[in-house]
Design a protein around this motif. Sequence first.
Motif, PDB file in Angstrom:
ATOM      1  N   ALA A 417       0.816  -1.217   0.000  1.00 25.79           N
ATOM      2  CA  ALA A 417       0.000   0.000   0.000  1.00 25.79           C
ATOM      3  C   ALA A 417       0.845   1.260   0.000  1.00 25.79           C
ATOM      4  O   ALA A 417       0.507   2.246  -0.642  1.00 25.79           O
ATOM      5  CB  ALA A 417      -0.937  -0.004   1.212  1.00 25.79           C
ATOM      6  N   CYS A 418       1.966   1.225   0.731  1.00 27.48           N
ATOM      7  CA  CYS A 418       2.789   2.436   0.854  1.00 27.48           C
ATOM      8  C   CYS A 418       3.636   2.664  -0.386  1.00 27.48           C
ATOM      9  O   CYS A 418       3.927   3.801  -0.748  1.00 27.48           O
ATOM     10  CB  CYS A 418       3.684   2.339   2.085  1.00 27.48           C
ATOM     11  N   LEU A 419       4.043   1.602  -1.067  1.00 31.43           N
ATOM     12  CA  LEU A 419       4.974   1.722  -2.187  1.00 31.43           C
ATOM     13  C   LEU A 419       4.371   1.220  -3.496  1.00 31.43           C
ATOM     14  O   LEU A 419       4.261   1.952  -4.477  1.00 31.43           O
ATOM     15  CB  LEU A 419       6.262   0.957  -1.856  1.00 31.43           C
ATOM     16  N   ASN A 420       3.949  -0.031  -3.496  1.00 34.15           N
ATOM     17  CA  ASN A 420       3.455  -0.615  -4.741  1.00 34.15           C
ATOM     18  C   ASN A 420       2.202   0.086  -5.244  1.00 34.15           C
ATOM     19  O   ASN A 420       1.968   0.171  -6.454  1.00 34.15           O
ATOM     20  CB  ASN A 420       3.175  -2.106  -4.551  1.00 34.15           C
ATOM     21  N   GLU A 421       1.398   0.599  -4.332  1.00 32.80           N
ATOM     22  CA  GLU A 421       0.153   1.239  -4.734  1.00 32.80           C
ATOM     23  C   GLU A 421       0.410   2.444  -5.640  1.00 32.80           C
ATOM     24  O   GLU A 421      -0.268   2.632  -6.642  1.00 32.80           O
ATOM     25  CB  GLU A 421      -0.641   1.658  -3.493  1.00 32.80           C
ATOM     26  N   PHE A 422       1.409   3.270  -5.291  1.00 32.93           N
ATOM     27  CA  PHE A 422       1.632   4.420  -6.167  1.00 32.93           C
ATOM     28  C   PHE A 422       2.446   4.045  -7.406  1.00 32.93           C
ATOM     29  O   PHE A 422       2.351   4.699  -8.441  1.00 32.93           O
ATOM     30  CB  PHE A 422       2.213   5.625  -5.418  1.00 32.93           C
TER      31      PHE A 422
END
Length: 752
Positions: A417-422
């Motif tokens: 969520a913190c990295l892959n999401e963006f």
Amino acid sequence: MEFDKKLLELNDRFGDWWRKGFEVPQMTKDLYPYNTMFSPIRVNNIVIKNRVVMAPMGNISMCDETGKPNAKMLKYFEERARGGVGLITTGLVPVSFGIDKSLIEKGELSYFPRIDRSRTVFAPWRDLSAMCHSYGANIFIQLTPGLGRVGNPQCLTTQYKFPRSSSFNPSWYMSSLPCLPLSDLSLTRIIKRIGQGAADAKACNIDGVYLHGHEGYLLEQMTNPAFNRRKIGKYADYERFGVDMVKEIRRRVGENYPIMYRIDLSLMLNETYKEKMDEVPSLKKFKNGRTVADTLRYMKNLVEAGVDMFDVDLGCYDNWWLPHPPSSMPSGCYLSIAKIVKKFFSDFEIKSNKGLPVPVVAVGKLGYPDLAEKALRDEKCDMIMLGRPLLADADWCNKAFAGDVDNIRPCIGCQEACLNEFVEGGHPQCAVNPRTAFEEEYSREIVRAEKKKYIAVIGAGPAGVVAAETLIKRGHTVDLYERREIGGSIVPGSKPKIKYELDNYLTYLYNVVEKLKANPDFTFIKGNAQAESLKAKSYDAILVATGTKQLKPKINGLDTAKVHFAIEVLRNPSLVRDARTIIVLGGGVVGAETAYYLKYELNKDVKLIEMDKYIMKNACTANRGHIIHYLEEGEVDILNCTKVTSIDGTKVHVLQNVHKNVPSPYVTWQPILPENVENPLDNFNKIGENYKERLLVADMIILAAGSVADSSLFYECQRLNAAKEIYNIGDSFRSARVFEAVRSAYRCARNI
């Protein structure tokens, strides 16, 4: 090719780290009160109230398309300031638009926050600094000269422009795409812009500027001979770009304004890939990076130019698990690196231009109060930096200060969520904290419902527990059903040593349920829930969170072979006690992590088979990189583009595509492109069909072929009209991850 003995040792330790000096941390409070962590420190002309720094994490798409920070970004940072952090640092803010072609999207738009555009972006920056100051927190803005070879390569198709770098370097995303070298004139313009950005930040009441000089971004590309191989011009001296930049900032902001610099002590590429540095075309150019001694000398020169403090780590994009240590990496992984720098500054009496000691900020999974406090007491560092732990729990500092450690919601290190999401096109969030980056929508206090309802929640996995807790806060009466144990599918998933953070989260979920049991409106019911019995209890609403069921592939002979599901083996490792050689079918996250567990904890000979061309296809690049790298180090045989055709007792017949364009399953120096991004230069690398029959022999087969949502109870409740409101949440709606389960449960429950 040079190797550093200390770094070679670290590379070796990061595989089975629990055997090699790293501890498995828990949310204990043996060192409470944390007097060292919560003591002040002076940096240049400011005093920071405690030793906790919020790490820079990209604020991608937390601004409008002109780069103006929006309410989402402001409330996100205010939440962490309110939570007690001493120093907030923003995500990277580029200043090289128009020069670094990778920064711009179609229509001259950007998903990066900007401070360089015009006065139209200043107001929210001033508002943000005021918000942080309201809670006694300082804030630094992280400025970057650009992204260079690690920037979005789509500029080639959207602008018909090549990415830019320090020299002719391959794009990280597409190694066949060259990045053109920036001219000295362009680099001088970037330095001027950094100076202007720093001056604008100061005018916006931001407390300091923070330079993004690590991980292989453009500042690193210019200041590391691995990437900067220029032979002529003033920036052929790889230190000069960084030193000139600091001097320009000092010229614009004066002597009384803090400058922080993020740096890696080494790219650690040679130590990571060894002989591959001579074999892989996209790595060959990068062998002559800064040594540890080179970096320490460069840091000394940066201090002389005006830098006040550093945070330090290892690695770059090409070994991305190092600068972004995932769940499978040990906590406190870089404390020894921080200590090297701290000792160097002490031994050579290096002081800032203010005559102060230069603080060294330690990074690397320090989200456990005892671990962080011990690092400070042992003088391995002067401050500790927390990134993802502050996304998981914005009140981390307040809870640690109060000794309320049991209630800290732990990060699980998934980076989905913190990295892959963006990376996939969204904005930063958190798998375990559904309010993260939604603070502008969700207030801290959950408003009580106008009408109290009687609600059943079926399943006590992450979705069910989050839903039950939220519904209780809404003032409802809740029955939480669980047929097996609290935690659902994360119970077996938390068993390997590399999943210790998931195990800590499991403890947190247990604690939540125990506290709910003290509420007279909450009942925990152990056992199966049936649609008929749920209807008979006249619930106002039913939330189904029953999770998934395992997939069993249709393979001739599978039913007669010695076979177990991965989750069965994780729950009961005695099932494989007598097996020496094991084949794992399925190279997704579960299959790969199970193979890791079998190799490194149970000492088995393992083969991993995957039909797709990629292993752990949907995992974050950093997470998959660490697992794959150490599967190779452990000599686990990975067969991608391989299909099992039949099984005959201990014999496994497979068809393996050995076409020349089938990628090596061990590639970790290059990412998997998002599915909606096409590589225009990849037309000559299409995978053909050249199948070869192979016979493999194994004592046991473990199935990790995936799972599907188990929606049967939901549809049965719906068919019987078991309640007026029936919701299907978490994995029982769509087999996914903790991230989606928690997010859906919270939003649904908060609106009932």
